[in-house]
Design a protein around this motif. Structure first.
Motif, short mmCIF file in Angstrom:
data_model
loop_
_atom_site.label_atom_id
_atom_site.label_comp_id
_atom_site.label_asym_id
_atom_site.label_seq_id
_atom_site.Cartn_x
_atom_site.Cartn_y
_atom_site.Cartn_z
N TRP A 1 40.82 34.40 32.89
CA TRP A 1 40.54 35.86 32.48
C TRP A 1 40.39 36.83 31.69
CZ3 TRP A 1 37.71 38.66 36.19
CH2 TRP A 1 37.34 39.97 35.68
N ASP A 2 41.81 36.75 30.80
CA ASP A 2 42.93 37.06 29.65
C ASP A 2 41.56 36.61 28.58
OD1 ASP A 2 44.34 38.45 30.54
OD2 ASP A 2 45.68 36.73 30.55
N ASP A 3 40.39 35.49 29.07
CA ASP A 3 39.93 34.59 27.60
C ASP A 3 37.95 35.14 27.90
OD1 ASP A 3 41.85 33.85 26.00
OD2 ASP A 3 41.88 32.17 26.88
N SER A 4 37.76 35.26 28.55
CA SER A 4 37.02 35.37 29.19
C SER A 4 35.69 37.26 28.23
CB SER A 4 36.99 36.17 30.64
OG SER A 4 37.42 37.57 31.09
N THR A 5 35.00 36.78 28.66
CA THR A 5 33.25 37.67 27.99
C THR A 5 32.22 37.86 29.12
OG1 THR A 5 33.77 36.91 26.02
CG2 THR A 5 32.23 37.94 25.80
N GLY B 1 41.99 35.20 41.28
CA GLY B 1 40.79 36.87 41.82
C GLY B 1 40.49 37.52 40.76
N SER B 2 39.94 38.07 40.82
CA SER B 2 39.98 39.54 39.73
C SER B 2 40.77 40.14 39.82
CB SER B 2 38.43 40.32 39.87
OG SER B 2 38.74 41.62 39.29
N PRO B 3 41.06 40.85 38.55
CA PRO B 3 42.07 41.95 38.65
C PRO B 3 42.35 42.84 39.10
CG PRO B 3 41.51 41.39 36.25
CD PRO B 3 41.01 40.13 37.02
N HIS B 4 41.05 43.29 39.14
CA HIS B 4 40.34 44.39 40.29
C HIS B 4 39.75 44.47 41.58
CE1 HIS B 4 40.18 46.07 36.07
NE2 HIS B 4 39.58 44.62 35.70
N ALA B 5 40.79 45.34 42.05
CA ALA B 5 40.90 45.24 43.40
C ALA B 5 39.34 45.52 43.32
CB ALA B 5 41.51 46.37 44.34
N ILE C 1 32.89 28.05 31.61
CA ILE C 1 32.71 28.03 32.77
C ILE C 1 32.42 29.72 32.44
CG2 ILE C 1 34.90 26.69 33.51
CD1 ILE C 1 36.73 29.04 33.27
N TYR C 2 31.16 29.56 33.66
CA TYR C 2 31.23 30.82 34.24
C TYR C 2 31.59 31.32 36.20
CZ TYR C 2 28.40 30.04 30.13
OH TYR C 2 27.66 30.01 28.50
N TYR C 3 31.12 32.78 36.23
CA TYR C 3 31.19 33.02 37.34
C TYR C 3 31.00 34.71 37.45
CZ TYR C 3 35.88 34.54 34.90
OH TYR C 3 36.93 34.97 34.23
N GLU C 4 31.15 35.03 38.71
CA GLU C 4 31.11 36.24 39.08
C GLU C 4 31.99 36.80 39.81
OE1 GLU C 4 28.85 38.79 43.14
OE2 GLU C 4 28.14 37.24 42.05
N ALA C 5 32.76 37.85 39.00
CA ALA C 5 33.98 38.86 39.15
C ALA C 5 33.94 40.40 39.31
CB ALA C 5 35.17 38.49 38.17
N ARG D 1 30.40 36.39 34.21
CA ARG D 1 31.43 36.83 32.66
C ARG D 1 31.31 35.36 32.52
NH1 ARG D 1 34.61 41.24 32.68
NH2 ARG D 1 36.00 40.23 31.03
N SER D 2 32.39 34.54 31.61
CA SER D 2 32.23 33.39 30.82
C SER D 2 33.53 33.55 30.14
CB SER D 2 31.05 32.62 29.95
OG SER D 2 31.71 31.71 29.86
N GLU D 3 34.46 32.15 30.06
CA GLU D 3 35.52 31.86 29.57
C GLU D 3 35.30 30.37 28.65
OE1 GLU D 3 39.41 31.27 31.92
OE2 GLU D 3 38.17 33.23 32.11
N PRO D 4 35.92 29.51 27.45
CA PRO D 4 36.01 28.31 27.41
C PRO D 4 36.72 28.00 28.42
CG PRO D 4 36.69 29.50 25.31
CD PRO D 4 36.91 30.62 26.27
N ALA D 5 36.53 26.55 28.47
CA ALA D 5 36.86 25.53 29.89
C ALA D 5 38.27 25.17 29.16
CB ALA D 5 35.94 24.35 29.55
#
Length: 303
Positions: free
Chosen positions: A13-17, A262-266, A285-289, A299-303
C-alpha cells in the motif's frame, strides 16, 4: 498464523500509485478488476469501469498500454451494450503462443444473477475493439461464471473462474473457484472445485482466485474473499497453494492461515490482484482498492 513466506508478491500500500481513477467519486464507482500482460516492450492492462447501481454498473472494459507500467494510454474499449449485458466485470487479457490477442469478458445477463464469459480475439490489442464476441463459458440455469484467470504452459491452457449458485436470488453472491482445462483456450472442460469458502473465517461467504503463479509443479494464488453478503464488492486478499497432478492439471488449493490484506479505508476492499513481469525483468502488481470517499481506484506498486 503461518510462518511460511509466500513468493507471490503482495500489496504493501505505502508504495502504491493510482494508475486509473474511477469514473466518479462515490461508493459504487470503480476503476479496477485489472489483468496485466507484458509484450513487445510494453505492459498491457485490461480493466473494468463501473458506475453505481442504477447509474450503469459495469459500463466498459478498457485495454491500455504503458512503457513504464504507470502511465497508460487506452488502445481499445468495449461497452456492455456490445454484449447485450446488464454489466461487465473483470476482463482477462492474454497473448497466445501464436501471437494472437484475446480478451475474456465477463457479461451479466439482464434481469438475472447469471454471468457468462465471452471471448474477443484479434491480431493486435487495438483490434479487440472490433472483434466479434463468442461465448466460451456459458454457465447455465444453476450457476453463473465470471472473472476468469488463465495460465498457459506445456500441458495446455488452465483457467480458474468464480462460479455463483443461482438456485436462490439471495444466495447468488456466494462463490467458489472452479478449475478448467483446454487444448486451445476456447473449448473448456471443467475439472472440479479449486477453492471453497471456509466456515467461520474471513472468506466464509465466497472465494475468487485473482492471480496465479506457477513454479514447476507448485502453484501459488492470490484470491479474493468475503465473510458475509454485506461484504460483496469489498473483498480482501488472501493466499492459497496447490500442486500439479501427474496428468499436468492442477489440484485443489489450500488457503494459508493468515490475515487478509485490505485497504486502510473502510470498508477495506482490496481485490483482483494481477502480477506482471515488466520488460526490464522487474515485477509490478495491480489491484483494485477502496479509497477514502468509498469509490475504488486501480493502483499499482513494485513487486
Amino acid at each position: 498464523m503461518t510462518t511460511e513466506i509466500t513468493t507471490l508478491p503482495l500489496p504493501r500500500w505505502d508504495d502504491s500509485t493510482v494508475v486509473v481513477e474511477p469514473p466518479s467519486g462515490e461508493p459504487g464507482a470503480w476503476s479496477g478488476a485489472p489483468s496485466a500482460v507484458a509484450a513487445d516492450g510494453f505492459v498491457y492492462l485490461a480493466y473494468r469501469l463501473r458506475l453505481p447501481i442504477g447509474e450503469g454498473r459495469g459500463i466498459s472494459n478498457v485495454v491500455a498500454r504503458s512503457a513504464d507500467g504507470l502511465n497508460f494510454t487506452p488502445v481499445a474499449e468495449v461497452t456492455k451494450d456490445r454484449f447485450g449485458a446488464e454489466s461487465l466485470e473483470r476482463p482477462a487479457i492474454v497473448r497466445t503462443p501464436a501471437g494472437k490477442w484475446r480478451l475474456y469478458v465477463s457479461a451479466a445477463t439482464p434481469g438475472t444473477k447469471h454471468w457468462r464469459v465471452d471471448l474477443l480475439e484479434a491480431d493486435t490489442p487495438e483490434g479487440l475493439a472490433g472483434a466479434e464476441p463468442r461465448t466460451v463459458l456459458a454457465g447455465d440455469e444453476a450457476a453463473g461464471v465470471k472473472d476468469p484467470v488463465l495460465h498457459h504452459d506445456a500441458y495446455g491452457w488452465h483457467l480458474w473462474a468464480s462460479v455463483h449458485p443461482l438456485e436462490r436470488w439471495a444466495d447468488a453472491d456466494r462463490m467458489t473457484t472452479e478449475y478448467a482445462t483446454s487444448p486451445d483456450g476456447v473449448h473448456w472442460t471443467w475439472r472440479g472445485t479449486a477453492l471453497t469458502p471456509r466456515p467461520g473465517t474471513w472468506d466464509a461467504r465466497g472465494v475468487r482466485v485473482s492471480s496465479v503463479q506457477v513454479d514447476g509443479d507448485e502453484i501459488t494464488v492470490a484470491y479474493d474473499g468475503r465473510a458475509t453478503a454485506g461484504e460483496n464488492w469489498e473483498e480482501r486478499t488472501g493466499v492459497a497453494r496447490g500442486r500439479r497432478r501427474s496428468d499436468g492439471s492442477f489440484g485443489p488449493l489450500t488457503a494459508e492461515e493468515r490475515e487478509p490484506l485490505g485497504s486502510p479505508h473502510a470498508p477495506n476492499g482490496l481485490r483482483y490482484l494481477s502480477v506482471v513481469t515488466m520488460p526490464d525483468g522487474s515485477g509490478r502488481i495491480y489491484y483494485e482498492a477502496t479509497r477514502q470517499d468509498g469509490a475504488h481506484d486501480l493502483r499499482s506498486e513494485p513487486a
